[in-house]
Write a protein that holds these residues in place. Structure first.
Motif, PDB file in Angstrom:
ATOM      1  N   GLU A  69     101.580  35.434  82.393  1.00  0.00           N
ATOM      2  CA  GLU A  69     102.024  34.249  83.118  1.00  0.00           C
ATOM      3  C   GLU A  69     102.040  33.020  82.219  1.00  0.00           C
ATOM      4  N   MET A  70     100.964  32.820  81.454  1.00  0.00           N
ATOM      5  CA  MET A  70     100.901  31.666  80.573  1.00  0.00           C
ATOM      6  C   MET A  70     101.981  31.744  79.497  1.00  0.00           C
ATOM      7  N   SER A  71     102.189  32.913  78.955  1.00  0.00           N
ATOM      8  CA  SER A  71     103.223  33.102  77.941  1.00  0.00           C
ATOM      9  C   SER A  71     104.602  32.768  78.511  1.00  0.00           C
ATOM     10  N   ALA A  72     104.885  33.234  79.715  1.00  0.00           N
ATOM     11  CA  ALA A  72     106.173  32.966  80.355  1.00  0.00           C
ATOM     12  C   ALA A  72     106.360  31.474  80.616  1.00  0.00           C
ATOM     13  N   LEU A  73     105.312  30.785  81.077  1.00  0.00           N
ATOM     14  CA  LEU A  73     105.417  29.351  81.341  1.00  0.00           C
ATOM     15  C   LEU A  73     105.738  28.560  80.073  1.00  0.00           C
ATOM     16  N   PHE A  74     105.070  28.913  78.975  1.00  0.00           N
ATOM     17  CA  PHE A  74     105.344  28.223  77.724  1.00  0.00           C
ATOM     18  C   PHE A  74     106.773  28.498  77.253  1.00  0.00           C
ATOM     19  N   GLU A  75     107.194  29.764  77.343  1.00  0.00           N
ATOM     20  CA  GLU A  75     108.547  30.123  76.899  1.00  0.00           C
ATOM     21  C   GLU A  75     109.609  29.425  77.745  1.00  0.00           C
ATOM     22  N   TYR A  76     109.405  29.347  79.059  1.00  0.00           N
ATOM     23  CA  TYR A  76     110.356  28.654  79.927  1.00  0.00           C
ATOM     24  C   TYR A  76     110.443  27.170  79.591  1.00  0.00           C
ATOM     25  N   ALA A  77     109.343  26.602  79.121  1.00  0.00           N
ATOM     26  CA  ALA A  77     109.317  25.188  78.747  1.00  0.00           C
ATOM     27  C   ALA A  77     109.878  24.960  77.340  1.00  0.00           C
ATOM     28  N   GLY A  78     110.264  26.027  76.665  1.00  0.00           N
ATOM     29  CA  GLY A  78     110.821  25.909  75.320  1.00  0.00           C
ATOM     30  C   GLY A  78     109.784  25.777  74.225  1.00  0.00           C
ATOM     31  N   LYS A  79     108.549  26.122  74.525  1.00  0.00           N
ATOM     32  CA  LYS A  79     107.466  26.048  73.543  1.00  0.00           C
ATOM     33  C   LYS A  79     107.019  27.462  73.197  1.00  0.00           C
ATOM     34  N   SER A  80     106.466  27.622  72.015  1.00  0.00           N
ATOM     35  CA  SER A  80     105.924  28.949  71.691  1.00  0.00           C
ATOM     36  C   SER A  80     104.468  28.992  72.154  1.00  0.00           C
ATOM     37  N   PHE A  81     104.067  30.144  72.633  1.00  0.00           N
ATOM     38  CA  PHE A  81     102.713  30.319  73.163  1.00  0.00           C
ATOM     39  C   PHE A  81     101.881  31.027  72.115  1.00  0.00           C
ATOM     40  N   PHE A  82     100.952  30.301  71.528  1.00  0.00           N
ATOM     41  CA  PHE A  82     100.057  30.894  70.542  1.00  0.00           C
ATOM     42  C   PHE A  82      98.660  30.841  71.110  1.00  0.00           C
ATOM     43  N   SER A  83      98.180  31.975  71.554  1.00  0.00           N
ATOM     44  CA  SER A  83      96.843  32.035  72.136  1.00  0.00           C
ATOM     45  C   SER A  83      95.932  32.826  71.218  1.00  0.00           C
ATOM     46  N   ARG A  84      94.679  32.505  71.291  1.00  0.00           N
ATOM     47  CA  ARG A  84      93.650  33.199  70.535  1.00  0.00           C
ATOM     48  C   ARG A  84      92.455  33.380  71.461  1.00  0.00           C
ATOM     49  N   TYR A  85      91.525  34.184  71.029  1.00  0.00           N
ATOM     50  CA  TYR A  85      90.268  34.278  71.760  1.00  0.00           C
ATOM     51  C   TYR A  85      89.178  33.754  70.847  1.00  0.00           C
TER      52      TYR A  85
END
Length: 159
Positions: A69-85
């Motif tokens: 979900e978070m990845s999709a929201l970022f992509e829809y906003a035109g941003k790349s989603f870079f997550s880490r733990y």
């Protein structure tokens, strides 16, 4: 696949990442963990965990769904989603770090000892290490709550 070779296993995982079967989740540079790999498709994860029940299976599915979900929201906003733990030398890992904000996915909807019991400890530790003013506990709750510097948000807040 069965192999004892770390290089061969990494090569398999990278190939599966290329065709979007798995997603690599690197550890934050201030943490001590190694790369983690999650199945990219929640449906495939559900199928593979068909007989798994309990808190571990529920939290695993919540991680998959929340990350997607978070990845999709970022992509829809035109941003790349870079997550880490984040994983410290002591304690449990924090599931995600997004923009220096630690996020932990909790299976409980009620607090344990202290503010959300032992679920809050790794987030508070990550906040200190990362220099973050806030931390997020995503849980199966209905409303957003704030307890000090911790925000308790519903799993569904990102959908």
């Amino acid at each position: 696949f069965r192999t004892r070779s770390v290089r061969k296993t990494r090569r398999y995982l990278e190939a599966m990442e290329t065709i979007f079967l798995v997603r690599k989740l690197p550890c934050h540079e201030m943490g001590v963990g190694k790369d983690a790999w999650l199945l990219a498709d929640a449906g495939l994860a559900t199928h593979l965990m068909d007989t798994a029940t309990g808190e571990g299976a529920a939290i695993s599915m919540a991680r998959h769904c929340l990350l997607n979900e978070m990845s999709a929201l970022f992509e829809y906003a035109g941003k790349s989603f870079f997550s880490r733990y984040f994983k410290s030398a002591k304690g449990s890992p924090v599931d995600l770090v997004v923009d220096q904000v630690p996020i932990r996915i909790c299976p409980l909807s009620e607090p344990g000892r202290g503010p959300w019991g032992w679920h809050a400890k790794p987030v508070l530790g990550a906040m200190k290490s990362l220099g973050s003013d806030i931390g997020i506990l995503a849980a199966p709750v209905d409303t957003v709550r704030r307890q000090g510097k911790l925000w308790i948000v519903p799993w569904s807040i990102w959908s």
